[in-house]
Design a protein around this motif. Structure first.
Motif, mmCIF file in Angstrom:
data_model
loop_
_atom_site.group_PDB
_atom_site.id
_atom_site.type_symbol
_atom_site.label_atom_id
_atom_site.label_comp_id
_atom_site.label_asym_id
_atom_site.label_seq_id
_atom_site.Cartn_x
_atom_site.Cartn_y
_atom_site.Cartn_z
ATOM 1 N N ALA A 24 29.574 4.309 23.287
ATOM 2 C CA ALA A 24 30.612 4.949 22.801
ATOM 3 C C ALA A 24 31.289 5.806 23.314
ATOM 4 C CB ALA A 24 29.867 5.435 21.351
ATOM 5 N N PHE A 54 24.582 -1.218 31.118
ATOM 6 C CA PHE A 54 24.354 -0.946 29.969
ATOM 7 C C PHE A 54 25.694 -1.475 29.205
ATOM 8 C CE2 PHE A 54 23.904 1.352 25.898
ATOM 9 C CZ PHE A 54 22.872 0.863 25.433
ATOM 10 N N LEU A 55 25.402 -2.062 28.092
ATOM 11 C CA LEU A 55 26.528 -2.367 27.094
ATOM 12 C C LEU A 55 26.122 -2.237 25.653
ATOM 13 C CD1 LEU A 55 29.461 -3.422 26.872
ATOM 14 C CD2 LEU A 55 28.268 -6.068 26.846
ATOM 15 N N ALA A 56 26.864 -1.339 25.185
ATOM 16 C CA ALA A 56 26.430 -1.046 23.560
ATOM 17 C C ALA A 56 27.534 -1.670 22.626
ATOM 18 C CB ALA A 56 26.515 0.475 23.385
ATOM 19 N N SER A 57 27.422 -1.685 21.533
ATOM 20 C CA SER A 57 28.333 -2.068 20.393
ATOM 21 C C SER A 57 29.824 -1.613 20.971
ATOM 22 C CB SER A 57 28.162 -1.897 19.208
ATOM 23 O OG SER A 57 28.930 -2.186 18.152
ATOM 24 N N ALA A 58 29.995 -0.317 21.093
ATOM 25 C CA ALA A 58 31.315 0.102 21.438
ATOM 26 C C ALA A 58 32.065 -0.589 22.532
ATOM 27 C CB ALA A 58 31.278 1.635 21.702
ATOM 28 N N LEU A 60 31.267 -3.607 23.560
ATOM 29 C CA LEU A 60 31.357 -4.746 23.239
ATOM 30 C C LEU A 60 32.799 -5.009 22.398
ATOM 31 C CD1 LEU A 60 30.616 -8.045 22.953
ATOM 32 C CD2 LEU A 60 29.674 -7.281 20.571
ATOM 33 N N ARG A 61 33.170 -3.958 21.837
ATOM 34 C CA ARG A 61 34.443 -4.088 20.844
ATOM 35 C C ARG A 61 35.636 -3.862 21.906
ATOM 36 N NH1 ARG A 61 30.952 -5.002 17.269
ATOM 37 N NH2 ARG A 61 31.887 -6.760 17.407
ATOM 38 N N ILE A 64 36.286 -7.182 23.356
ATOM 39 C CA ILE A 64 37.238 -8.168 22.304
ATOM 40 C C ILE A 64 38.217 -7.755 22.210
ATOM 41 C CG2 ILE A 64 37.045 -8.653 19.814
ATOM 42 C CD1 ILE A 64 34.035 -8.459 19.800
ATOM 43 N N THR A 88 23.208 -9.321 26.409
ATOM 44 C CA THR A 88 24.046 -8.870 25.495
ATOM 45 C C THR A 88 25.137 -9.478 25.211
ATOM 46 O OG1 THR A 88 23.096 -6.654 25.644
ATOM 47 C CG2 THR A 88 24.932 -6.863 24.383
ATOM 48 N N SER A 92 25.601 -11.849 21.582
ATOM 49 C CA SER A 92 26.834 -11.258 20.728
ATOM 50 C C SER A 92 27.771 -12.541 20.753
ATOM 51 C CB SER A 92 27.174 -10.145 21.087
ATOM 52 O OG SER A 92 27.957 -10.162 22.689
ATOM 53 N N GLU B 98 32.071 3.946 15.760
ATOM 54 C CA GLU B 98 30.815 3.625 16.588
ATOM 55 C C GLU B 98 29.730 4.554 16.657
ATOM 56 O OE1 GLU B 98 30.004 0.849 17.877
ATOM 57 O OE2 GLU B 98 31.710 -0.177 17.937
ATOM 58 N N THR B 99 29.999 5.859 16.155
ATOM 59 C CA THR B 99 28.979 6.750 16.323
ATOM 60 C C THR B 99 28.695 7.442 14.802
ATOM 61 O OG1 THR B 99 30.635 8.550 16.675
ATOM 62 C CG2 THR B 99 29.633 7.431 18.420
ATOM 63 N N ASP B 158 35.838 -8.390 14.067
ATOM 64 C CA ASP B 158 36.657 -8.914 15.147
ATOM 65 C C ASP B 158 35.972 -10.092 15.808
ATOM 66 O OD1 ASP B 158 34.590 -7.374 16.279
ATOM 67 O OD2 ASP B 158 35.465 -6.284 17.585
ATOM 68 N N THR B 261 19.608 -7.418 19.449
ATOM 69 C CA THR B 261 20.476 -6.245 19.636
ATOM 70 C C THR B 261 20.866 -5.098 18.684
ATOM 71 O OG1 THR B 261 22.257 -7.698 18.771
ATOM 72 C CG2 THR B 261 21.923 -8.132 21.264
ATOM 73 N N LEU B 264 21.116 -1.964 19.719
ATOM 74 C CA LEU B 264 22.547 -1.598 20.138
ATOM 75 C C LEU B 264 23.808 -1.624 18.847
ATOM 76 C CD1 LEU B 264 22.506 -4.005 23.187
ATOM 77 C CD2 LEU B 264 22.116 -1.491 23.260
ATOM 78 N N GLY B 265 23.170 -1.969 17.727
ATOM 79 C CA GLY B 265 24.107 -2.009 16.684
ATOM 80 C C GLY B 265 24.936 -3.341 16.781
ATOM 81 N N MET B 266 24.332 -4.286 17.243
ATOM 82 C CA MET B 266 25.071 -5.487 17.255
ATOM 83 C C MET B 266 24.525 -6.691 16.366
ATOM 84 S SD MET B 266 26.267 -6.024 21.038
ATOM 85 C CE MET B 266 26.347 -4.715 22.359
ATOM 86 N N ASP B 269 27.258 -9.102 14.990
ATOM 87 C CA ASP B 269 27.513 -10.042 16.083
ATOM 88 C C ASP B 269 26.313 -11.287 16.351
ATOM 89 O OD1 ASP B 269 30.135 -8.627 17.195
ATOM 90 O OD2 ASP B 269 28.458 -7.336 17.128
ATOM 91 N N GLU B 270 25.244 -10.799 16.604
ATOM 92 C CA GLU B 270 24.284 -11.703 16.826
ATOM 93 C C GLU B 270 23.903 -12.820 15.628
ATOM 94 O OE1 GLU B 270 20.747 -9.795 18.615
ATOM 95 O OE2 GLU B 270 19.634 -11.505 17.944
ATOM 96 N N THR B 273 26.888 -15.015 15.843
ATOM 97 C CA THR B 273 26.663 -15.955 16.997
ATOM 98 C C THR B 273 25.629 -17.174 16.692
ATOM 99 O OG1 THR B 273 27.077 -14.383 18.525
ATOM 100 C CG2 THR B 273 26.078 -16.160 19.411
#
Lengths: 107, 720
Positions: A24, A54-58, A60-61, A64, A88, A92, B98-99, B158, B261, B264-266, B269-270, B273
């Protein structure tokens, strides 16, 4: 590791090298670079992720967002992603929207 | 850049407009009055629209947290001018979506005698939150002192679905596989990279495809708290959880702990998918939804959402202000209150449109037909609304047509032409017949035809009947024939939990045995169950693992077991390869024969001029079924020319079911010359691989007039 994103344009190919953690706090920087690339109307977007750990949700957004911003005509290549980052992307579902490659050779 | 496209010019000018601009500032946050609809937190240009309903509150405050923080980042009271009717709404600009985590403090009366339980000390979870933080990793003990245990999170919509949408497989063609997300891959034998998650389930799709089922019914995947009522077993010390998840914390959010995930807050998405991949493999997804109660329990339970937002609206209350308990879980959601009805509809529309879910199975659905005081309604508005909702128009709607308050509606559930039911009578009658009870052939005949006795009277076809012999409640199929009694001591309730009406038979020995004959008989009975289920009209549902002999060691209520009692041991696929092969070919047999999958009930007449009724009944003598009270054997023949009410062509199918302890010498019906000759598809009395043949490879029957059917055996013949 601190995040960094470097853009290089070669023959209408936008290559962005990502280093560190894309979360984020670093996602806005990555978004800026994507926008910087988009205004140059690339035909291809290459994301080098060998050193992205490292890849967080932010993050990934923003990936996209990159897909949306570039449009359907611009293929996106994700290169060198490994371990948790690749996992990840797969969990996702983003791997369906891009080409995943181990290496990339400049044209 | 100047566009030459006039439409683009208009769009450019629209982009220059500012519809959402701040008009207020509180605590350093720029705000404006929000939009009452939609409820929840919705991303808008530049900000987030927060909207929450409470018909009895005095005031409302938005509480913002940095993700995971103990103390709030900010508390923003809704100005009174931001309230329209009973809805507080506010747009907050410049949030980092996101936070941020969010909740509400709601002030109002606390008077339990009239049903009000407001408490402004509590920070409450938004009932419309699309993701929930706080239980991100399964089994990680929470901080019990956390003032805000379940935290609303913002969700981006999205996801790239490409061209996916719900599959809309005709319900009569479904083969439903009821499963628990965590149990499916948590066992070490699954070799899953991320055991017990949506991602691991996705990696197992090839297995599901190969088995042949075309629909998975997922036990609850809404956010629930596995630590709700968690405790240690008094003797073993083993941790006991709220494992199955039939206790909802939030109806819109997927369980983060089921996502690799999630941390990671996903999780959104998971899960999407997973749905997308299942659809790519032509497998539908039905969600088991629990709208009969919430995890807040009764007056002794925690207040984390509904109770503190509008107790009197969300729950059914006695005149004294206590909770009605038709769910057996402490409280009962007030589903036929218009507000609650709306949240149920909004929720299901959301899952159907945002997650492309193909259908829903409603836990204890009879509750959904009760009025706010608990009385059954003849025309329940919620059930009607769901049946006729445009977004849900193609979704499967399946009711568990009973509740814990004694309302049993199998065959009489208000269907509005849409609803199907878990057919509990199919389960009960099949179990009794399979173990050799006398006097069951009449009921068996009804169940095999799609239960016209239950559904024909009001114009409902066989597709109203979800046929099953086992489900998550009760014994597994293996345990059905290995235990006479439940063995639930591991649940720590002195074996008092779980049903006692199992209709099971241990075949002569309680539990595991080395006795070859007992084990052989058990396997044969399992195969018989698979065979009859797959040749019955209606919609078959099987329980995860029953295809490979999964056992719960006689526990018929494993709701709290996060261990091998629930986890699928994939080693069974090798150990019981013959069972797996049988199940696979039996599914293939059903899918190969349209005569088994009609939308309409059989007539027991010949309306196609074939010389044979669509279904005819037989016994030891052809055309002479034994309907007597002591009968334990029944056979039937389906005429291929009547398949799907005569609109499809199929082979003739003959099924003989012998639950007697004696071998029977049966006479086969003689076929007309253009029907071909009998071939053996199934003979459960034989050892594998002679017990079943892949459709299309069935060997011709030597004696076309007679068949010697062993004890406890099902035989299926096809004529070609």
């Amino acid at each position: 590791m601190a995040f960094d994103a470097q853009l290089a344009m070669t023959n209408s190919v936008a290559k962005i090298t990502l280093i560190g953690s894309l979360d984020a706090s670093s996602a806005p920087r990555f978004k800026e670079v994507i926008e910087e690339a988009a205004v140059q109307s690339p035909t291809k977007l290459v994301l080098i992720m060998n050193n992205l750990d490292f890849l967080a949700s932010a993050g990934l957004r923003v990936l996209i967002f990159a897909k949306q911003k570039m449009g359907a005509a611009v293929d996106i290549y994700v290169v060198g992603s490994q371990g948790p980052v690749l996992g990840t992307l797969e969990m996702s579902g983003f791997h369906h929207s891009v080409y995943i490659q181990e290496t990339y050779v400049d044209a | 850049m100047t566009s030459t496209n006039p439409a683009a010019v208009r769009i450019d000018s629209l982009e220059a407009r500012i519809d959402y601009y701040p008009t207020h500032e509180i605590a350093g946050f720029r705000l404006r009055p929000g939009k009452p609809f939609p409820f929840g937190a919705t991303l808008v240009p530049g900000g987030v629209n927060f909207s929450v309903f409470s018909s009895h509150a005095f005031s409302c405050t938005l509480v913002l947290f940095e993700k995971g923080a103990d103390e709030p980042l900010a508390e923003i009271p809704f100005p009174d001018s931001f309230r329209i009717g009973h809805v507080w709404s506010m747009m907050v600009f410049d949030l980092n979506c996101e936070t941020i985590e969010y909740g509400y403090r709601i002030d109002g009366p606390f008077d339990t005698t009239v049903g009000h339980r407001f408490n402004k000390e509590k920070i409450l979870l938004d009932p419309y939150a699309k993701a929930v933080g706080g239980r991100d990793i399964w089994g990680t003990p929470p901080n019990w002192d956390n003032q805000f245990p379940y935290r609303g999170r913002l969700v981006f919509e999205d996801f790239d679905w490409e061209d996916d949408r719900p599959l809309e497989i005709p319900i009569e063609d479904l083969i439903i596989y009821e499963m628990h997300v965590r149990s499916f891959t948590r066992h070490a034998s699954s070799d899953a990279k991320h055991p017990g998650t949506f991602a691991a389930l996705k990696d197992k799709i090839p297995y599901i495809s190969e088995l042949g089922v075309n629909c998975v019914e997922l036990m609850p995947v809404y956010e629930f708290d596995e630590f709700e009522n968690s405790r240690r077993h008094p003797d073993s010390g083993e941790m006991l959880y709220n494992y199955w998840g039939y206790s909802t914390v939030n109806f819109f959010a997927p369980k983060a702990g089921y996502a690799a995930t999630g941390r990671l807050g996903m999780q959104v998405d998971e899960l999407k998918t997973l749905v997308k991949e299942l659809h790519k493999n032509n497998i539908e997804v039905i969600l088991d939804v629990v709208f009969n109660h919430t995890a807040e329990g009764d007056e002794r339970g925690p207040t984390f959402s509904f109770r503190g937002i509008d107790n009197k609206t969300y729950y059914m209350l006695t005149p004294e202000g206590y909770y009605y308990n038709f769910s057996g879980c402490g409280n009962t959601l007030n589903c036929n209150n218009p507000i609650v009805r709306s949240i149920v509809l909004d929720c299901l529309r959301y899952w159907a449109s945002e997650y492309h879910i193909d259908g829903f199975r409603f836990d204890l659905a009879a509750i959904l037909g009760r009025d706010p005081w608990g009385a059954p309604l003849s025309n329940p508005p919620l059930l009607e609304s769901l049946a006729f909702d445009p977004v849900l128009g193609k979704c499967k709607l399946i009711a568990e047509a009973w509740d814990a308050g004694g309302l049993y509606q199998v065959g009489s559930f208000p269907a509005f032409g849409r609803w199907a039911e878990w057919n509990g009578k199919y389960r009960d009658d099949l179990r009794c017949f399979l173990k050799g009870d006398a006097g069951k052939v009449g009921a068996l005949a009804q169940r095999i035809q799609g239960s016209p006795d239950l559904y024909g009277w009001n114009g409902r076809g066989p597709t109203a009947s979800i046929n099953f012999i086992t489900c998550h409640d009760g014994f597994t199929l293996y345990d059905m024939f290995a235990y006479n009694e439940k063995h639930n001591h591991a649940n720590g309730e002195n074996n008092n939990d779980g049903g006692n009406d199992n209709d099971s038979w241990n075949c002569g020995w309680e539990g595991e045995t080395d006795n070859f004959w007992i084990n052989d008989l058990r396997k044969r009975l399992i195969k018989n169950a698979w065979a009859i289920l797959m040749v019955s009209h209606g919609v078959p549902m099987v329980l995860m693992g029953d295809e490979m002999g999964r056992t719960q060691n006689g526990n018929n209520n494993t709701y709290c077991q996060d261990n091998g009692l629930n986890w699928l041991d994939w080693g069974l696929a090798g150990k019981n390869a013959d069972l797996l092969r049988f199940a696979k070919y039996m599914i293939a047999f059903r899918l190969a024969h349209p005569a088994l999958r009609s939308r309409y009930h059989l007539s027991n007449h010949d309306y196609m001029g074939s010389g044979y009724a669509d279904i005819s009944w037989h016994g030891e003598k052809a055309w002479c079924a034994d309907w007597s009270a002591e009968s334990r054997m029944l056979a039937f023949m389906l005429c291929g020319k009547h398949a799907k009410s005569g609109t499809a062509c199929d082979e003739y199918i003959y099924v003989a079911m012998n639950s007697h302890w004696d071998t029977k010498f049966i006479e086969l019906p003689v076929l007309a010359s253009d029907c071909g000759s009998w071939h053996v598809a199934v003979n459960s009395g034989m050892q594998s691989p002679e017990d079943i043949f892949e459709p299309g490879s069935e060997p011709v029957l030597g004696d076309q007039q007679h068949f010697l059917i062993p004890a406890y055996t099902v035989v299926v013949l096809v004529a070609r």
